[in-house]
Motif scaffolding. Sequence first.
Motif, PDB file in Angstrom:
ATOM      1  N   ARG A 122       0.825  -1.216   0.000  1.00  0.00           N
ATOM      2  CA  ARG A 122       0.000   0.000   0.000  1.00  0.00           C
ATOM      3  C   ARG A 122       0.857   1.263   0.000  1.00  0.00           C
ATOM      4  O   ARG A 122       0.554   2.231  -0.712  1.00  0.00           O
ATOM      5  N   VAL A 123       1.920   1.269   0.790  1.00  0.00           N
ATOM      6  CA  VAL A 123       2.830   2.418   0.820  1.00  0.00           C
ATOM      7  C   VAL A 123       3.472   2.616  -0.556  1.00  0.00           C
ATOM      8  O   VAL A 123       3.543   3.737  -1.068  1.00  0.00           O
ATOM      9  N   ALA A 124       3.939   1.524  -1.159  1.00  0.00           N
ATOM     10  CA  ALA A 124       4.583   1.611  -2.472  1.00  0.00           C
ATOM     11  C   ALA A 124       3.597   2.099  -3.535  1.00  0.00           C
ATOM     12  O   ALA A 124       3.952   2.936  -4.374  1.00  0.00           O
ATOM     13  N   ALA A 125       2.374   1.600  -3.500  1.00  0.00           N
ATOM     14  CA  ALA A 125       1.375   2.024  -4.494  1.00  0.00           C
ATOM     15  C   ALA A 125       1.027   3.500  -4.318  1.00  0.00           C
ATOM     16  O   ALA A 125       0.945   4.248  -5.300  1.00  0.00           O
ATOM     17  N   ALA A 126       0.843   3.938  -3.078  1.00  0.00           N
ATOM     18  CA  ALA A 126       0.527   5.353  -2.831  1.00  0.00           C
ATOM     19  C   ALA A 126       1.705   6.242  -3.224  1.00  0.00           C
ATOM     20  O   ALA A 126       1.509   7.285  -3.861  1.00  0.00           O
ATOM     21  N   GLY A 127       2.916   5.836  -2.867  1.00  0.00           N
ATOM     22  CA  GLY A 127       4.090   6.617  -3.225  1.00  0.00           C
ATOM     23  C   GLY A 127       4.291   6.695  -4.724  1.00  0.00           C
ATOM     24  O   GLY A 127       4.647   7.746  -5.268  1.00  0.00           O
ATOM     25  N   SER A 128       4.053   5.596  -5.403  1.00  0.00           N
ATOM     26  CA  SER A 128       4.177   5.573  -6.857  1.00  0.00           C
ATOM     27  C   SER A 128       3.134   6.476  -7.508  1.00  0.00           C
ATOM     28  O   SER A 128       3.439   7.252  -8.420  1.00  0.00           O
ATOM     29  N   MET A 129       1.914   6.392  -7.002  1.00  0.00           N
ATOM     30  CA  MET A 129       0.828   7.198  -7.556  1.00  0.00           C
ATOM     31  C   MET A 129       1.103   8.697  -7.365  1.00  0.00           C
ATOM     32  O   MET A 129       0.913   9.486  -8.287  1.00  0.00           O
ATOM     33  N   LEU A 130       1.581   9.073  -6.201  1.00  0.00           N
ATOM     34  CA  LEU A 130       1.856  10.489  -5.948  1.00  0.00           C
ATOM     35  C   LEU A 130       3.103  10.976  -6.682  1.00  0.00           C
ATOM     36  O   LEU A 130       3.113  12.092  -7.220  1.00  0.00           O
ATOM     37  N   SER A 131       4.137  10.146  -6.719  1.00  0.00           N
ATOM     38  CA  SER A 131       5.383  10.596  -7.346  1.00  0.00           C
ATOM     39  C   SER A 131       5.262  10.727  -8.857  1.00  0.00           C
ATOM     40  O   SER A 131       5.947  11.561  -9.458  1.00  0.00           O
ATOM     41  N   VAL A 132       4.393   9.953  -9.489  1.00  0.00           N
ATOM     42  CA  VAL A 132       4.242  10.070 -10.945  1.00  0.00           C
ATOM     43  C   VAL A 132       3.659  11.435 -11.320  1.00  0.00           C
ATOM     44  O   VAL A 132       3.907  11.937 -12.419  1.00  0.00           O
ATOM     45  N   LEU A 133       2.958  12.066 -10.406  1.00  0.00           N
ATOM     46  CA  LEU A 133       2.389  13.387 -10.682  1.00  0.00           C
ATOM     47  C   LEU A 133       3.479  14.456 -10.832  1.00  0.00           C
ATOM     48  O   LEU A 133       3.268  15.463 -11.490  1.00  0.00           O
ATOM     49  N   PHE A 134       4.645  14.232 -10.239  1.00  0.00           N
ATOM     50  CA  PHE A 134       5.740  15.203 -10.329  1.00  0.00           C
ATOM     51  C   PHE A 134       6.353  15.268 -11.719  1.00  0.00           C
ATOM     52  O   PHE A 134       7.070  16.220 -12.032  1.00  0.00           O
ATOM     53  N   PHE A 135       6.092  14.277 -12.561  1.00  0.00           N
ATOM     54  CA  PHE A 135       6.606  14.338 -13.926  1.00  0.00           C
ATOM     55  C   PHE A 135       6.049  15.558 -14.668  1.00  0.00           C
ATOM     56  O   PHE A 135       6.710  16.121 -15.521  1.00  0.00           O
ATOM     57  N   TYR A 136       4.828  15.966 -14.329  1.00  0.00           N
ATOM     58  CA  TYR A 136       4.228  17.127 -14.993  1.00  0.00           C
ATOM     59  C   TYR A 136       4.871  18.433 -14.552  1.00  0.00           C
ATOM     60  O   TYR A 136       4.835  19.415 -15.278  1.00  0.00           O
ATOM     61  N   ARG A 137       5.457  18.464 -13.356  1.00  0.00           N
ATOM     62  CA  ARG A 137       6.072  19.680 -12.826  1.00  0.00           C
ATOM     63  C   ARG A 137       7.533  19.812 -13.232  1.00  0.00           C
ATOM     64  O   ARG A 137       8.080  20.906 -13.184  1.00  0.00           O
ATOM     65  N   ALA A 138       8.173  18.714 -13.588  1.00  0.00           N
ATOM     66  CA  ALA A 138       9.593  18.755 -13.940  1.00  0.00           C
ATOM     67  C   ALA A 138       9.783  19.465 -15.271  1.00  0.00           C
ATOM     68  O   ALA A 138       9.001  19.294 -16.195  1.00  0.00           O
ATOM     69  N   ALA A 139      10.863  20.263 -15.346  1.00  0.00           N
ATOM     70  CA  ALA A 139      11.109  21.020 -16.574  1.00  0.00           C
ATOM     71  C   ALA A 139      12.523  20.842 -17.109  1.00  0.00           C
ATOM     72  O   ALA A 139      12.793  21.210 -18.243  1.00  0.00           O
ATOM     73  N   SER A 140      13.416  20.275 -16.301  1.00  0.00           N
ATOM     74  CA  SER A 140      14.807  20.128 -16.726  1.00  0.00           C
ATOM     75  C   SER A 140      15.284  18.705 -16.457  1.00  0.00           C
ATOM     76  O   SER A 140      14.638  17.944 -15.723  1.00  0.00           O
ATOM     77  N   TYR A 141      16.426  18.397 -17.029  1.00  0.00           N
ATOM     78  CA  TYR A 141      16.997  17.060 -16.858  1.00  0.00           C
ATOM     79  C   TYR A 141      17.226  16.700 -15.386  1.00  0.00           C
ATOM     80  O   TYR A 141      16.817  15.617 -14.957  1.00  0.00           O
ATOM     81  N   PRO A 142      17.834  17.559 -14.568  1.00  0.00           N
ATOM     82  CA  PRO A 142      18.020  17.192 -13.159  1.00  0.00           C
ATOM     83  C   PRO A 142      16.696  16.965 -12.423  1.00  0.00           C
ATOM     84  O   PRO A 142      16.600  16.078 -11.573  1.00  0.00           O
ATOM     85  N   GLU A 143      15.689  17.760 -12.757  1.00  0.00           N
ATOM     86  CA  GLU A 143      14.382  17.565 -12.121  1.00  0.00           C
ATOM     87  C   GLU A 143      13.772  16.224 -12.539  1.00  0.00           C
ATOM     88  O   GLU A 143      13.218  15.498 -11.710  1.00  0.00           O
ATOM     89  N   PHE A 144      13.868  15.894 -13.833  1.00  0.00           N
ATOM     90  CA  PHE A 144      13.361  14.604 -14.297  1.00  0.00           C
ATOM     91  C   PHE A 144      14.119  13.453 -13.646  1.00  0.00           C
ATOM     92  O   PHE A 144      13.534  12.424 -13.305  1.00  0.00           O
ATOM     93  N   ALA A 145      15.430  13.613 -13.466  1.00  0.00           N
ATOM     94  CA  ALA A 145      16.225  12.560 -12.825  1.00  0.00           C
ATOM     95  C   ALA A 145      15.773  12.337 -11.381  1.00  0.00           C
ATOM     96  O   ALA A 145      15.632  11.199 -10.930  1.00  0.00           O
ATOM     97  N   ALA A 146      15.531  13.425 -10.663  1.00  0.00           N
ATOM     98  CA  ALA A 146      15.065  13.312  -9.276  1.00  0.00           C
ATOM     99  C   ALA A 146      13.685  12.665  -9.210  1.00  0.00           C
ATOM    100  O   ALA A 146      13.429  11.794  -8.370  1.00  0.00           O
ATOM    101  N   VAL A 147      12.802  13.085 -10.102  1.00  0.00           N
ATOM    102  CA  VAL A 147      11.447  12.522 -10.121  1.00  0.00           C
ATOM    103  C   VAL A 147      11.489  11.038 -10.496  1.00  0.00           C
ATOM    104  O   VAL A 147      10.794  10.217  -9.889  1.00  0.00           O
ATOM    105  N   MET A 148      12.318  10.696 -11.472  1.00  0.00           N
ATOM    106  CA  MET A 148      12.416   9.298 -11.884  1.00  0.00           C
ATOM    107  C   MET A 148      12.969   8.430 -10.753  1.00  0.00           C
ATOM    108  O   MET A 148      12.504   7.302 -10.543  1.00  0.00           O
ATOM    109  N   ALA A 149      13.948   8.952 -10.008  1.00  0.00           N
ATOM    110  CA  ALA A 149      14.487   8.208  -8.869  1.00  0.00           C
ATOM    111  C   ALA A 149      13.420   8.018  -7.795  1.00  0.00           C
ATOM    112  O   ALA A 149      13.274   6.918  -7.235  1.00  0.00           O
TER     113      ALA A 149
END
Length: 189
Positions: A122-149
């Motif tokens: 449940r923790v992993a599913a919730a974390g995955s669901m919330l973290s995927v939303l940050f892909f829309y906010r990322a604008a640069s390579y370092p931000e995408f790298a952090a979001v992907m991690a």
Amino acid sequence: TGGRGRVEPFLRTAALTGRPFSGLFRRMSSRRVHAAAGPHPGGNSAGAGSFRTFCVLVFFNALVYISNATFTPYITTYYKSRGITVAEIGILTAIGPLVALFLQPMWGILADRTGKHLWFLRVAAAGSMLSVLFFYRAASYPEFAAVMALYSFFSIVIAPLGDAVAVGYVQEHGYRFSIVRMGGTVGYA
């Protein structure tokens, strides 16, 4: 039916015990396999509830593989549309497997030691669901790298923990794990 009567007990034993060769050299009657597998789904008092849970496991497995089948091929196109270079896309794509190599065993050890596989799922599913939303906010390579991690930290364990929960459930209730996995196969297709 031909050889099916001989093969099915072996496959059922392999699916329920996780030991594919346990019945290879000795014959097991379907009665012994059925007794080792636990109560028949329709033969216990919680048959309807346990079947409903079994269907949820099949559906969950399908959703996990549907999300993998849609996210993985299209995230690279999304990166490209956001101005990320091909070399950077390659590195971003490698982050998930690298995170999995080091952190997936940690999740498994914690879940096994505590016995709380469903809680960690449940923790992993919730974390995955919330973290995927940050892909829309990322604008640069370092931000995408952090979001992907961050996304990989949570998403890499959903399938293995889901399998652990499903295996425990099907062993307890006498269902076949292969049917749960078939939900994933259909979802990925």
